[in-house]
Motif scaffolding. Structure first.
Motif, mmCIF file in Angstrom:
data_model
loop_
_atom_site.group_PDB
_atom_site.id
_atom_site.type_symbol
_atom_site.label_atom_id
_atom_site.label_comp_id
_atom_site.label_asym_id
_atom_site.label_seq_id
_atom_site.Cartn_x
_atom_site.Cartn_y
_atom_site.Cartn_z
ATOM 1 N N ILE A 1 0.830 -1.211 0.000
ATOM 2 C CA ILE A 1 0.000 0.000 0.000
ATOM 3 C C ILE A 1 0.859 1.253 0.000
ATOM 4 C CG2 ILE A 1 -1.744 1.291 1.293
ATOM 5 C CD1 ILE A 1 -2.707 -1.418 2.418
ATOM 6 N N ARG B 1 4.911 -3.665 -6.009
ATOM 7 C CA ARG B 1 4.036 -4.569 -6.747
ATOM 8 C C ARG B 1 4.666 -5.079 -8.037
ATOM 9 N NH1 ARG B 1 -0.758 -0.055 -6.307
ATOM 10 N NH2 ARG B 1 -0.659 0.173 -4.015
ATOM 11 N N PRO C 1 3.982 1.617 -3.966
ATOM 12 C CA PRO C 1 3.468 0.937 -5.168
ATOM 13 C C PRO C 1 4.519 0.220 -6.007
ATOM 14 C CG PRO C 1 2.433 3.085 -4.908
ATOM 15 C CD PRO C 1 3.502 3.001 -3.868
#
Length: 358
Positions: free
Chosen positions: A56, A62, A59
């Motif tokens: 969260i 990811r 980013p």
């Protein structure tokens, strides 16, 4: 004529089975509490929480390449955290493990370069030196009866001074010479510092080694006699000796196992960067010990697992790289680790008390 009557046997109906009586010793705890009693469960939940937090807050985490980098950082910690954890389960510490990694790399690099030898000769010599350091630590602990904290603190200071002094004496600098053009370098690099591609993402070979070593350590702890010896000497060495456990062999071999880990990580560092800074390694021993403690290894010995330190090392790698990906000041890294360590100790204490409460 007399009639003889035979009495019909009385038919008795057994009482309906009631609830089985149990006492506090035989009552089975709920599954959730039994799971929480496992040392690796708490750190697994913590690792998931840290991972979700940085998913969260940062980013870039990811992305596949970012996760590969996080796993790589975790593996370089985790490979050393595994033998350190086994040593802690055996009831001992090794504060020299961080600088021992650099000692191993310096030995291989300077010996090969200064004597113009094949790089593999330096690798073998470094392995002998690393195992000898582990043997010396274990032998002194067993023979003197002094706490391993004091013995390995002395080794830490000796190695730190030797690393700097010998490197300056031999090379005239604080770093070793570049060995990338020497015989055997390419082959050694493939073994210790290569990478391969999976789905367009470069994966470092140390990640594979890390997981293989973790699986092997888990098997040793849970399925072998040697694993029983480790838990026994960590719990109570005198009781272990009384039932025939070779306490001296077990403790010395555990210190030598830490030496092997230091050699392996040292070789990875050397063949990743081609040169070694002699002043590095200081403070890494605390990272390795912290990963083991966060993974559920007790400071008093006799309890722990090999899987827990895997998640502990992942948390360290996640935080180390997650802070960078989030764009925060990296100076907060050690503070974050301190909070994680303190929190893990308190959580482990709470979980242990909850799981053993009737």
């Amino acid at each position: 004529m007399r009639m003889t009557q035979h009495a019909e046997p009385a038919v008795t109906t057994p009482p309906a089975p009631g609830p089985k009586e149990t006492d506090g010793r035989t009552a089975q705890r709920p599954l959730a509490l039994r799971l929480l009693a496992r040392p690796e469960v708490g750190v697994f939940l913590g690792a998931v929480a840290v991972y979700v937090f940085f998913l969260i807050a940062a980013p870039p985490v990811r992305d596949g390449s970012s996760m590969a980098n996080i796993l790589y950082q975790s593996s370089t910690i985790g490979i050393m955290a595994l033998p350190v954890a086994l040593l802690m389960i055996g009831g001992e510490f090794d504060l020299s493990s961080g600088v021992a990694v650099i000692t191993s790399a310096l030995t291989a690099s300077m010996l090969a370069y200064q004597l113009t030898l094949n790089v593999w000769m330096g690798v073998v010599a470094a392995l002998v030196v690393s195992l000898a350091i582990g043997f010396l630590n274990g032998w002194l602990v067993v023979k003197t009866g002094l706490p391993s904290f004091l013995i390995t603190l002395g080794t830490f200071l000796i190695l730190q001074g030797v690393n700097l002094a010998v490197t300056k004496l031999v090379t005239g600098n604080v770093a070793t010479d570049d060995i990338s053009d020497m015989d055997g370098f390419s082959g050694a690099k493939k073994v210790f510092a290569s990478s391969f591609e999976v789905g367009g993402v470069q994966i470092k070979i140390t990640i594979v080694y890390w997981l293989v070593f973790a699986a092997l350590a888990t098997w040793v702890l849970l399925r072998t006699k040697y694993g029983n010896w480790i838990f026994a000497v960590g719990g109570n060495k005198e009781s272990a000796r009384a039932v025939g456990v070779p306490v001296t062999f077990t403790k010395i071999s555990l210190f030598m196992l830490v030496g092997f880990g230091a050699w392996f990580v040292g070789m990875h560092n050397l063949f990743s960067f081609n040169t070694v800074q002699s002043g590095e390694g200081v403070g890494q021993e605390l990272i390795y010990i912290s990963a083991a403690v966060i993974g559920g290894c007790l400071l008093t010995g006799g309890a722990g697992s090999a899987i827990g330190p895997v998640f502990g090392a992942f948390m360290f790698g996640m935080v180390q790289q997650g802070i960078v990906y989030a764009g925060w000041n990296p100076d907060w890294f050690k503070a974050f680790l301190g909070v994680m360590l303190l929190g893990a100790v308190l959580i482990n204490l709470w979980v242990s008390r909850t799981a053993t409460r009737r």
